[in-house]
Design an enzyme around this catalytic site. Structure first.
Site: not given
Length: 197
Positions: A148, A164
């Protein structure tokens, strides 16, 4: 052992691909000082085309192309034992996604995440940034791992996230437009750190 496991196992042994030459420098609208812009490299060891490969020790993500080339992006990765290795696929893609911290995040740092347990709408201050690729496996479905965007360039090149992989928003938008649904994603292991004697 399925096809994805075979690919991931073979690639993990290969290690980080050596970069031979860079081409096609991309100009971003808001160039971030000190950060490498996405560019195309030739890999010393070709990887299958149209896959995402994350090398945590180098803080680099590769979107592979035919004939042994790849786009390379600087990234941040998960801290400590929150980084998860394995083979995944892109099960969802979202622009300006909403975000809800996982129960594990709230448990680890309630002072930081409890206030968002009902979620946060998408936007410039959202932790998932401008775009997100959602990583799934056949066995688990949504793994809650994401690739992301972030509006915090100071975190790039560091192991600071809750698991992440993150890119600055401009780079994430560039990558997002290239990666289709169901693309293979390989998150390679971190090298073990030796204890000081």
């Amino acid at each position: 052992m399925n096809r994805r496991e075979m690919i991931a196992g073979g690639l993990a042994l290969a290690g980080t691909p050596a970069l031979v030459r860079a081409q096609n420098q991309v100009q971003t609208e808001a160039e971030v000082p000190g950060l490498m812009a996405p560019h195309i490299v030739e890999l010393a060891q070709p990887l299958p085309p149209y896959q995402v490969h994350v090398f945590p020790d180098a803080f680099r993500l590769y979107w592979t192309l035919p004939d042994g080339f790849a786009w390379v992006y600087p990234i941040r990765v998960g801290r400590d034992n929150l980084y998860e290795t394995g083979t995944f696929y892109v099960g969802a893609k979202k622009e300006w996604p909403s975000w809800t911290p996982t129960p594990g995040m709230i448990e680890r740092e309630p002072e930081k995440y409890k206030q968002y347990e009902d979620g946060m709408p998408g936007g410039p201050d959202n932790p998932l940034g401008a775009r997100a690729l959602y990583l799934f496996t056949e066995e688990r479905g949504d793994t809650f791992l994401r690739i992301h965007g972030t509006n915090d360039p100071a975190t790039i090149g560091r192991a600071v996230s809750n698991g992440c992989a993150g890119l600055v928003n401009e780079h994430m938008t560039h990558l997002y437009d290239k990666v289709p649904m169901n693309s293979l994603v390989v998150l390679y292991p971190k090298r073990p750190t030796s204890a000081a004697s």
